[in-house]
Design an enzyme around this catalytic site. Structure first.
Site, PDB file in Angstrom:
ATOM      1  N   ARG A  16      -1.193   2.338   4.763  1.00 28.28           N
ATOM      2  CA  ARG A  16      -0.502   1.097   4.383  1.00 28.28           C
ATOM      3  C   ARG A  16       1.003   1.352   4.169  1.00 28.28           C
ATOM      4  NH1 ARG A  16       2.819  -0.909   0.493  1.00 28.28           N
ATOM      5  NH2 ARG A  16       1.716   0.331  -1.064  1.00 28.28           N
ATOM      6  N   ASP A  17       1.335   1.985   3.085  1.00 22.49           N
ATOM      7  CA  ASP A  17       2.751   2.194   2.771  1.00 22.49           C
ATOM      8  C   ASP A  17       3.415   3.060   3.835  1.00 22.49           C
ATOM      9  OD1 ASP A  17       4.974   1.849   1.262  1.00 22.49           O
ATOM     10  OD2 ASP A  17       4.499   3.346  -0.249  1.00 22.49           O
ATOM     11  N   HIS A 216       4.082   7.231  -8.129  1.00 26.84           N
ATOM     12  CA  HIS A 216       4.291   6.892  -6.711  1.00 26.84           C
ATOM     13  C   HIS A 216       5.759   7.231  -6.414  1.00 26.84           C
ATOM     14  CE1 HIS A 216       3.403   4.135  -3.168  1.00 26.84           C
ATOM     15  NE2 HIS A 216       4.722   4.236  -3.111  1.00 26.84           N
ATOM     16  N   HIS A 218       8.824   8.433  -3.994  1.00 27.10           N
ATOM     17  CA  HIS A 218       9.381   8.625  -2.644  1.00 27.10           C
ATOM     18  C   HIS A 218      10.318   9.831  -2.691  1.00 27.10           C
ATOM     19  CE1 HIS A 218       8.191   4.840  -0.372  1.00 27.10           C
ATOM     20  NE2 HIS A 218       7.551   4.767  -1.517  1.00 27.10           N
ATOM     21  N   CYS A 249      11.702   2.892   2.979  1.00 30.93           N
ATOM     22  CA  CYS A 249      11.933   1.632   2.279  1.00 30.93           C
ATOM     23  C   CYS A 249      13.010   0.872   3.033  1.00 30.93           C
ATOM     24  CB  CYS A 249      12.372   1.894   0.851  1.00 30.93           C
ATOM     25  SG  CYS A 249      12.854   0.374   0.017  1.00 30.93           S
ATOM     26  N   ASN A 258       6.984   8.479   1.376  1.00 36.04           N
ATOM     27  CA  ASN A 258       6.315   8.914   0.158  1.00 36.04           C
ATOM     28  C   ASN A 258       6.280  10.433   0.129  1.00 36.04           C
ATOM     29  OD1 ASN A 258       4.943   6.344  -0.938  1.00 36.04           O
ATOM     30  ND2 ASN A 258       4.577   6.291   1.257  1.00 36.04           N
TER      31      ASN A 258
END
Ligand SMILES: CC(C)(COP(=O)([O-])OP(=O)([O-])OC[C@H]1O[C@@H](n2cnc3c(N)ncnc32)[C@H](O)[C@@H]1OP(=O)([O-])[O-])[C@@H](O)C(=O)NCCC(=O)NCCSC(=O)C[C@@](C)(O)CC(=O)[O-]
Length: 613
Positions: A16-17, A216, A218, A249, A258
């Protein structure tokens, strides 16, 4: 045996991310395969996709296909207890779609800061909290677990530093709304361990239990692994990460993805902290998805470990060939020059015929005369009982740069009979090579392009030097790998062929080895000679008839797998190998006498009238 619960939980957010900001469409099949591989690597929490508007995140427009696929549906079954497969949902509509697809866990997200909230979800923080609360409430009613995310915990791209109180407000709201845990997102990847320490202390001293928090981070400033470790020492035990460090992002130019799952798993395992993840499989998955996306692997541990694995495999391969060649054949095999037709050299050693492309000034591009001579040479070797193997290699920098593109010599752009004649020359060559009853080996001394790749992949086996690569460069020229596609697609597989043809990228030796497309890589030309010698020596133990029949069995399986032709073909091969006058009778006799068979000596003995069946 009791299965130990991992001491930290890795929440894999790659599908997903990791994928959501990638511009080029990633095929649904690739996403499904990624999920499968992650699961296979032991990840127990995998965020599958996001049910968002295709306009907002075009990359995840296939969320319904992903969620509806049988392999994903199977993950939602009750026997998957202990595993979590959250799906991100921005609103009630997304929740409804997710629930209708059988999803058992959703994730809601808000930003701690106004600027990012406006840019990302087009509402204020307050509205975001209310919306997430509504979705979480409905989800809980439907028996669906909810995870929360808070973005921009350290900094907002528009508003600057984030006050700790703003993060606290979001975390407590999400927990009050029924989230079982809240993931703290350093969306820009700007935080460092001291920030992590301060924020966690602040949140826990204001009553947030540490076991309700996840990290979480990055990796924009290279701090993510250190941040995870700091959070761990503060008592946090759940961390989001992305295989291969996928992600980014859109509001933070240059922002890295990430933290890489491989880097986290490597760090924890080295500290004796279990994650339940098979690091080797995870590393393989990181390499695989990076190749699928044609991007470099952002996991430092992943890259280092895969290089180490490959070089170990290589050392083993080389060690085997060196042992073989050194023990019995301390000097390189001797080749006798048989003839030197235009652009070629033909050598012989025992039952081996070696054809060397010898037009190095032009990168060994295949002229009409070379095509014709290659075809006739291979044709006569095919029917020569005293030839067991055909080797194709080249002199100079390149293995073969494909069809001749020379100013005055190339048949390209002529059409009509010139095109027909070239088609006949190319197809005849590849066909005599592909259907050869002999064992055919391409020894790639350097890069291959276009038809040169076809030449290598119409052979049974390939060895190459470290500097070799395969490039299906035709599209760059406005051409297509037409005649060679028959062999290239078969050997490379459909998906990779398409990617290689459409990207026209150089697939290097390491990748060829990793994909099983070459059986050995040598570090230089000398070592390549040793690698070939070692292989030829090993192949002396394999009978020419047995090899021919084996090739036929592979052909039958490929062309007629599961059909009548295959059954009949197998019967034919079986009858042939069991005949009293077949090579099998000789092999059996030598086996029963406890002797090792040298089939080259046997074939040459026949030439001299010595060997008898
Ligand atoms: C190989 C590099 C990267 C080296 O790039 P480089 O290292 O910069 O060296 P270079 O370009 O100076 O090449 C060295 C010499 O090799 C020649 N050369 C090189 N390739 C050919 C060629 N094919 N035909 C004729 N000559 C060729 C090139 O012209 C030059 O000769 P010079 O100018 O010094 O006399 C560059 O030269 C290049 O891109 N070459 C073209 C490679 C290519 O795209 N091959 C595909 C050909 S199309 C084909 O094979 C169609 C087919 C068969 O697949 C269709 C079907 O399947 O039906």
């Amino acid at each position: 045996m009791t299965i130990q619960t991992p001491q930290v939980r890795i929440v894999e957010v790659g599908p997903r991310d990791g994928l959501q900001n990638i511009r080029e469409k990633v095929p649904t099949q690739t996403k499904l395969e990624l999920i499968r591989r992650l699961r296979d690597a032991g990840l127990r929490t995998i965020e599958l996709t996001s049910v968002v508007s295709p306009r907002a995140i075009p990359q995840l427009a296939d969320c319904r296909e992903v969620l509806g696929h049988s392999s994903v549906k199977a993950l939602f079954q009750p026997d998957q207890a202990g595993l979590r497969f959250p799906v991100l949902v921005p609103n009630v509509k997304g929740l409804e779609i997710a629930v209708n697809h059988g999803v058992k866990e959703v994730a809601v997200f808000i930003s701690a800061t106004e600027g990012f909230s406006k840019a990302n979800i087009n509402c204020s923080v307050e509205q975001g909290i209310a919306r997430a609360g509504e979705v979480a409430g409905l989800a809980r009613k439907a028996g669906v677990a909810v995870r929360g995310y808070v973005s921009c915990i350290f900094r907002d791209p528009f508003d600057g530093p984030t006050p700790e109180a703003a993060v606290l407000r979001c975390v407590t709201s999400l927990l009050a709304a029924g989230c079982y845990e809240v993931s703290l997102g350093d969306t820009l990847g700007v935080g460092s361990p001291s920030n992590v320490h301060t924020l966690i202390q602040y949140l826990t001293s204001h009553g947030v239990p540490i076991d309700k928090l996840a990290g979480h981070f990055h990796d924009t400033y290279g701090q993510a692994v250190a941040n995870v470790w700091e959070a761990y020492t503060c008592g946090m035990r759940v961390f989001d990460s992305s295989v291969g460090g996928l992600g980014g992002c859109p509001f933070a130019p240059g922002a890295k993805g990430n933290v890489a799952s491989e880097d986290l798993v490597y760090m924890f395992h080295n500290a004796g902290i279990s994650t339940g993840v098979d690091l080797a499989k995870l590393v393989e998955t990181g390499e695989w998805i990076s190749r699928q996306l044609s991007q470099s692997n952002s996991s430092r541990a992943g890259k280092a470990l895969s290089i180490k694995t490959r070089s170990q495999t290589q050392t083993n391969t080389n060690a085997k060939s060196t042992t073989n060649s050194n023990s019995k054949h301390p000097t390189p095999l001797k080749w006798t020059l048989v003839s030197s037709p235009e652009g070629l050299q033909i050598h012989r050693n025992a039952t081996n015929l070696k054809i060397t492309l010898n037009r190095p000034k032009n990168g060994n591009a295949l002229t009409s005369s070379m095509l014709t001579t290659l075809t006739s040479t291979i044709q006569s070797a095919n029917s020569d009982p005293f030839t067991s193997r055909i080797i194709i290699t080249a002199t100079g920098r390149f293995f073969c740069t494909g069809m001749d593109l020379g100013r005055d010599t190339s048949p390209v752009a002529q059409g009509g009979s010139a095109s027909d004649a070239q088609f006949a020359r190319l197809t005849s060559l590849f066909e005599v090579l592909d259907t050869s009853p002999k064992v055919t080996i391409a020894v790639m001394n350097g890069p291959a392009f276009g038809g040169g790749v076809g030449l290598a992949f119409a052979c049974d086996m390939r060895l190459c030097a470290a500097g070799a690569a395969c490039t299906l460069s035709e599209v760059k020229l406005g051409l297509a790998p037409a005649t060679i596609s028959k062999y290239v697609v078969r050997e490379l597989g459909v998906a990779f062929s398409r990617e290689a043809m459409l990207s026209a990228r150089a697939v290097g030796a390491e990748e060829l080895l990793a994909r099983g497309l070459v059986s050995g890589v040598a570090k230089d030309g000398d070592e390549l000679v040793g690698l070939l010698d070692g292989l030829l020596i090993r192949l002396k133990a394999c009978s020419p008839g047995g090899s021919r029949m084996s090739k036929e069995l592979v052909r039958l399986a490929w062309m007629h797998g599961g059909r009548e032709e295959q059954v009949e073909g197998i019967k034919g091969v079986f009858d042939e190998m069991m005949r009293p006058d077949a090579e099998g009778a000789v092999g059996l006799r030598e086996f029963q006498a406890g002797r090792k068979m040298d089939w080259d000596a046997f074939v040459l003995g026949q030439a001299e009238g010595k060997a008898k069946l």
